[in-house]
Design a protein around this motif. Structure first.
Motif, mmCIF file in Angstrom:
data_model
loop_
_atom_site.group_PDB
_atom_site.id
_atom_site.type_symbol
_atom_site.label_atom_id
_atom_site.label_comp_id
_atom_site.label_asym_id
_atom_site.label_seq_id
_atom_site.Cartn_x
_atom_site.Cartn_y
_atom_site.Cartn_z
ATOM 1 N N PHE A 203 1.559 -1.787 -15.436
ATOM 2 C CA PHE A 203 0.721 -0.957 -14.568
ATOM 3 C C PHE A 203 -0.500 -1.727 -14.088
ATOM 4 C CE2 PHE A 203 -3.116 1.656 -14.290
ATOM 5 C CZ PHE A 203 -2.790 2.404 -13.165
ATOM 6 N N ASP A 204 -1.130 -2.469 -14.981
ATOM 7 C CA ASP A 204 -2.307 -3.252 -14.585
ATOM 8 C C ASP A 204 -1.951 -4.256 -13.491
ATOM 9 O OD1 ASP A 204 -3.922 -1.916 -16.361
ATOM 10 O OD2 ASP A 204 -3.716 -3.405 -17.961
ATOM 11 N N THR A 205 -0.765 -4.877 -13.606
ATOM 12 C CA THR A 205 -0.318 -5.827 -12.579
ATOM 13 C C THR A 205 -0.139 -5.131 -11.236
ATOM 14 O OG1 THR A 205 0.813 -7.164 -14.248
ATOM 15 C CG2 THR A 205 1.489 -7.464 -11.960
ATOM 16 N N LEU A 206 0.504 -3.948 -11.264
ATOM 17 C CA LEU A 206 0.713 -3.194 -10.031
ATOM 18 C C LEU A 206 -0.621 -2.755 -9.429
ATOM 19 C CD1 LEU A 206 2.551 -1.682 -8.006
ATOM 20 C CD2 LEU A 206 2.501 0.266 -9.596
ATOM 21 N N ALA A 207 -1.519 -2.230 -10.271
ATOM 22 C CA ALA A 207 -2.816 -1.756 -9.776
ATOM 23 C C ALA A 207 -3.599 -2.899 -9.118
ATOM 24 C CB ALA A 207 -3.619 -1.150 -10.925
ATOM 25 N N LYS A 208 -3.542 -4.071 -9.724
ATOM 26 C CA LYS A 208 -4.244 -5.224 -9.155
ATOM 27 C C LYS A 208 -3.665 -5.585 -7.795
ATOM 28 C CE LYS A 208 -5.567 -9.990 -10.234
ATOM 29 N NZ LYS A 208 -5.475 -11.104 -11.232
ATOM 30 N N GLN A 209 -2.322 -5.586 -7.691
ATOM 31 C CA GLN A 209 -1.669 -5.902 -6.419
ATOM 32 C C GLN A 209 -2.025 -4.874 -5.350
ATOM 33 O OE1 GLN A 209 0.191 -8.472 -5.423
ATOM 34 N NE2 GLN A 209 0.078 -9.558 -7.375
ATOM 35 N N LEU A 210 -2.078 -3.604 -5.737
ATOM 36 C CA LEU A 210 -2.398 -2.554 -4.768
ATOM 37 C C LEU A 210 -3.822 -2.709 -4.239
ATOM 38 C CD1 LEU A 210 -0.754 0.552 -6.520
ATOM 39 C CD2 LEU A 210 -0.075 -0.443 -4.325
ATOM 40 N N ARG A 211 -4.749 -3.020 -5.097
ATOM 41 C CA ARG A 211 -6.143 -3.151 -4.657
ATOM 42 C C ARG A 211 -6.355 -4.386 -3.778
ATOM 43 N NH1 ARG A 211 -7.104 -1.567 -10.200
ATOM 44 N NH2 ARG A 211 -7.911 0.570 -10.316
ATOM 45 N N LEU A 212 -5.471 -5.379 -3.917
ATOM 46 C CA LEU A 212 -5.621 -6.616 -3.146
ATOM 47 C C LEU A 212 -4.940 -6.553 -1.781
ATOM 48 C CD1 LEU A 212 -5.101 -9.328 -5.943
ATOM 49 C CD2 LEU A 212 -7.251 -8.655 -4.842
ATOM 50 N N LEU A 213 -4.201 -5.476 -1.512
ATOM 51 C CA LEU A 213 -3.511 -5.372 -0.222
ATOM 52 C C LEU A 213 -4.530 -5.372 0.917
ATOM 53 C CD1 LEU A 213 -0.736 -2.682 -0.938
ATOM 54 C CD2 LEU A 213 -0.513 -5.180 -0.919
ATOM 55 N N ASP A 214 -4.324 -6.276 1.874
ATOM 56 C CA ASP A 214 -5.262 -6.366 2.991
ATOM 57 C C ASP A 214 -4.615 -6.074 4.340
ATOM 58 O OD1 ASP A 214 -3.674 -8.561 3.119
ATOM 59 O OD2 ASP A 214 -5.283 -10.048 2.945
ATOM 60 N N ASP A 215 -3.332 -5.706 4.318
ATOM 61 C CA ASP A 215 -2.649 -5.411 5.574
ATOM 62 C C ASP A 215 -2.330 -3.925 5.713
ATOM 63 O OD1 ASP A 215 -0.910 -5.464 3.478
ATOM 64 O OD2 ASP A 215 0.624 -6.691 4.463
ATOM 65 N N VAL A 216 -3.091 -3.090 5.001
ATOM 66 C CA VAL A 216 -2.975 -1.634 5.111
ATOM 67 C C VAL A 216 -4.238 -1.143 5.821
ATOM 68 C CG1 VAL A 216 -2.756 0.533 3.829
ATOM 69 C CG2 VAL A 216 -1.623 -1.531 2.995
ATOM 70 N N PRO A 217 -4.117 -0.214 6.787
ATOM 71 C CA PRO A 217 -5.289 0.223 7.569
ATOM 72 C C PRO A 217 -6.496 0.628 6.729
ATOM 73 C CG PRO A 217 -3.288 1.114 8.516
ATOM 74 C CD PRO A 217 -2.880 0.420 7.276
ATOM 75 N N LEU A 218 -6.266 1.278 5.594
ATOM 76 C CA LEU A 218 -7.356 1.661 4.694
ATOM 77 C C LEU A 218 -7.123 1.022 3.332
ATOM 78 C CD1 LEU A 218 -7.743 5.496 5.479
ATOM 79 C CD2 LEU A 218 -9.185 3.615 6.301
ATOM 80 N N LEU A 263 7.665 6.282 -12.985
ATOM 81 C CA LEU A 263 6.411 6.766 -13.553
ATOM 82 C C LEU A 263 5.416 7.033 -12.429
ATOM 83 C CD1 LEU A 263 6.273 4.095 -16.365
ATOM 84 C CD2 LEU A 263 7.116 6.428 -16.569
ATOM 85 N N GLU A 264 4.891 8.238 -12.385
ATOM 86 C CA GLU A 264 4.043 8.647 -11.275
ATOM 87 C C GLU A 264 2.667 7.977 -11.350
ATOM 88 O OE1 GLU A 264 2.832 12.840 -9.032
ATOM 89 O OE2 GLU A 264 4.246 12.819 -10.711
ATOM 90 N N VAL A 265 2.247 7.445 -10.208
ATOM 91 C CA VAL A 265 0.953 6.786 -10.081
ATOM 92 C C VAL A 265 0.252 7.356 -8.852
ATOM 93 C CG1 VAL A 265 -0.240 4.610 -9.633
ATOM 94 C CG2 VAL A 265 1.710 4.656 -11.194
ATOM 95 N N MET A 266 -0.997 7.789 -9.029
ATOM 96 C CA MET A 266 -1.776 8.350 -7.925
ATOM 97 C C MET A 266 -2.716 7.296 -7.368
ATOM 98 S SD MET A 266 -4.478 11.518 -7.976
ATOM 99 C CE MET A 266 -5.860 10.478 -8.441
ATOM 100 N N ILE A 267 -2.738 7.171 -6.038
ATOM 101 C CA ILE A 267 -3.654 6.239 -5.407
ATOM 102 C C ILE A 267 -4.542 6.995 -4.420
ATOM 103 C CG2 ILE A 267 -2.152 4.241 -5.676
ATOM 104 C CD1 ILE A 267 -1.210 4.551 -2.869
ATOM 105 N N GLN A 268 -5.755 6.500 -4.268
ATOM 106 C CA GLN A 268 -6.695 7.039 -3.295
ATOM 107 C C GLN A 268 -7.124 5.932 -2.349
ATOM 108 O OE1 GLN A 268 -9.305 9.364 -6.345
ATOM 109 N NE2 GLN A 268 -9.728 10.309 -4.364
#
Length: 679
Positions: A203-218, A263-268
């Motif tokens: 999960f920590d690996t996925l969360a880190k990858q999600l926060r580093l995404l720079d090609d998403v509008p927000l 496994l459900e993961v919520m993102i904001q």
């Protein structure tokens, strides 16, 4: 008043019956009491056992109580004292902080202190060893090596060793109630919770990858896990799947599970004023964001399955289901003049509840380490008795939380067996009709909050005088994020179902208490706590075990009930719970991954189809964790919406044949036990 008995008060109980075999010859204090015709030496024996255990367990315990030949509650003075000698010796142990109780090493005296070192070695025998520690100190010590998931058995191992060594007892004559219920939490002889570390790393690996995404509008600002596996309350946390890793090659086993639980993961996302106000448009916008996130993660080597409804990301051996929470979904209704979040769009409202709940339960588990194992036993019991359809896992977690937060007249439980016993007693004895269960995990409530909760509760009971069975929620659970019990128990369980659950809990609590104090006898064993009588249903559907998504989770294969066999079915060849992984598979890894069934459960889809086909004909009772039987109970004519002028209910046999046809390939047989009552 609450009965304070051994089983509920102490964290573990030790019982020894063969008292005549205890070695007392060398004890002058005991042999000197031969003048007493009533053989008063038992009191000396109690003290000696207590002294040995205190010396062996040291600061691992807060209290040790030894009882032998105590007066039975049903004893009559006219019966004399002859039966007292046959009573077992009972030891109650109340644990200290679990960091102390479950430590692996006991540090003894420095070898330079010769007298103390000799005394230490004499007491511990072959378990004593001289060790050098990280700080350079050298000391006598005892080591109790064990797997992480078995550390709760250390107290048992120490007590058994001390008593067998110094009183020459046989270990098979000692019964220490510590791990007798572990069987229902194990897979292949091991607790799957042992892989939780790998899950958190994934999960920590996925969360880190999600926060580093720079090609998403927000940009993604928050990533929060919502699944019960992350808060240590899942009965069977998922284990790493060999096909759920990145594109880098992994050593594959011969077989792997076909179904993968996501496994459900919520993102904001970061704030923006461009979100649409229309709820449907808002959901479509979320789907577009999720698809874009999925594409970005796939470009980074992760395996992604996408649809308009959900995005599943397979990485580091696990599957994660991504969902977007947007606070504006809760604000939309406020702008329309309604300040109550209960009117917010259901998806955001549900995510809000689950987010708050997960955070609170995580905090509680950080305070009470045994909370997780107790919840797992409670959920296993709920499912084993086919109540999965009627009570959510979040509701179970809150009920267990209540007994940790309000343990009076006891201390908070420090063992899984004691916690489970108190859960059963709480479930069966709580006054659900006239009292709200207020679960204040973070001590957030003040007098104003409690007044609001009580007003909401009284409002939910307005219809009681007209119809005592038509009150909802029947189980009123109030929390800081849900003071009206809307989140988990608004629709279910009903009053009648809750009454049934309480009845089962009372019976199980009585059996568990008897097992703790008196042990197994005849047909009454520890396994009986999780066996449910199929004769209590009007009809029973038996499923092909080999067609379940996780057949290894089945606790006890269902036996054919006494009743009329309505239909039999052959297993389907279209689905197998395990897929072979040969060398040729490695060459086409992507195609093999496509065969993975993410979040697929044939039993769940079968139940969904039955509810659609027979919405008011019967209730369905099932085990969502690992069961191959489904119970049916006929609904009353009032529930079916019929009156005396309506046609009679169709023949139950024909209905059950249709049930078998709906589950063709999964259903092994359908049995009719009781016909519907004519009202």
């Amino acid at each position: 008043m609450t009965k304070v008995d051994f089983g509920a008060k102490f964290d573990s109980c030790l019982r020894y019956v063969q008292l005549s075999k205890i070695n007392l010859k060398g004890n002058s204090k005991v042999t000197a009491l031969s003048f007493c015709s009533d053989d008063e030496s038992w009191r000396i024996l109690e003290k000696d056992v207590q002294s040995l255990l205190q010396q062996g367990l040291t600061d691992r315990t807060k209290m040790i109580r030894v009882l032998w030949r105590s007066t039975p509650s049903e004893w009559n003075i006219m019966d004399g004292f002859s039966e007292f000698g046959s009573s077992p010796l009972i030891v109650g142990v109340m644990l200290s902080l679990l960091e102390k109780s479950y430590r692996l090493v006991d540090i003894g005296p420095n070898p330079e202190n010769r007298d103390e070192a000799i005394k230490f070695r004499k007491f511990w025998g072959e378990k004593a060893e001289l060790r050098r520690f990280k700080d350079g100190a050298i000391a006598e010590s005892t080591v109790w090596e064990t797997e992480t998931w078995e550390r709760h058995t250390i107290i048992k191992r120490i007590a058994d060793y001390v008593l067998t060594k110094h009183l020459l007892l046989r270990q098979e004559d000692l019964t220490h109630v510590v791990d007798q219920l572990d069987f229902c939490l194990l897979v292949g002889g091991q607790d799957p919770v042992s892989s939780s570390g790998a899950l958190l790393e994934a999960f920590d690996t996925l969360a880190k990858q999600l926060r580093l995404l720079d090609d998403v509008p927000l940009k993604i600002s928050t990533v929060q896990p919502l699944d019960s596996a992350f808060r240590h309350t899942s009965v069977f946390p998922p284990e790493p799947h060999p096909l759920a890793y990145e594109k880098s090659s992994q050593r594959l086993p011969n077989f792997a599970a076909t179904c993968v639980r996501s496994l459900e993961v919520m993102i904001q996302l970061e704030g923006s004023g461009n979100w649409p106000l229309d709820p449907v448009a808002m959901e479509k916008t979320k789907s577009a964001f999720l698809l874009r996130i999925g594409e970005s993660l796939e470009d980074r080597g992760m395996f992604v399955t996408a649809s308009e409804d959900e995005i599943n990301v397979l990485t580091s051996g696990y599957s994660f289901l991504l969902k977007i929470f947007h606070e504006r979904g809760l604000v939309v209704q406020k702008q329309a003049g309604d300040s109550n979040i209960q009117s917010a769009p259901s998806k955001d409202k549900e995510l809000f509840y689950r987010s708050q709940h997960s955070s609170m339960i995580n905090g509680l588990h950080g305070i009470y380490q045994v909370y997780g194992p107790v919840v797992r036993l409670a959920k296993r019991w709920i499912s084993a008795h086919l109540f999965s359809s009627f009570i959510s896992e979040e509701a179970v977690e809150l009920v267990v939380a209540y007994l940790f937060l309000r343990p009076f007249p006891f201390h908070a439980p420090s063992s899984r067996v004691t916690g489970f016993l108190r859960f059963l007693r709480l479930l069966s004895s709580f006054d659900w009709t006239f009292s709200p269960m207020i679960v204040d995990i973070n001590n957030d409530f003040n007098l104003k909050d409690e007044k609001e909760i009580n007003e909401n509760f009284m409002l939910s009971r307005r219809s009681y005088e007209q119809n005592p069975y038509d009150i909802e929620p029947a189980m009123f659970l109030a929390t800081s994020y849900d003071k009206s019990s809307e989140a988990w128990t608004k629709q279910s369980p009903s009053k009648s179902v809750l009454k049934r659950i309480a009845s089962y809990a009372k019976s199980s609590a009585e059996l568990l208490t008897n097992l703790i104090i008196h042990g197994q006898s005849g047909q009454y064993t520890w396994e009986c706590l999780f066996r449910t009588p199929l004769s209590n249903y009007d009809a029973v559907i038996l499923l092909h075990k080999e067609k379940l998504c996780r057949p290894h989770h089945v606790l006890f294969p269902a036996e054919i009930p006494n009743g009329k066999l309505v239909i039999q079915g052959k297993p389907s060849n279209d689905f197998h719970p395990y897929m072979p992984l040969s060398k040729s598979v490695v060459r086409s890894l992507h195609d093999t991954r496509d065969k993975l069934l993410v979040n697929f459960d044939p039993t769940a889809y079968f139940l969904r189809d039955l509810k659609c086909a027979f919405p008011v004909t019967f209730k369905l009772w099932h085990d969502s964790i690992g069961g191959d039987a489904i119970g049916l109970t006929w609904e009353s004519s009032k529930k079916r919406g019929r009156d005396e002028d309506d046609e009679a209910m169709p023949d139950p046999t024909s209905i059950l044949k249709e049930v078998g046809d709906v589950g063709k390939g999964l259903v092994r047989s359908v049995h009719l036990l009781k016909a519907p009552k004519l009202e």
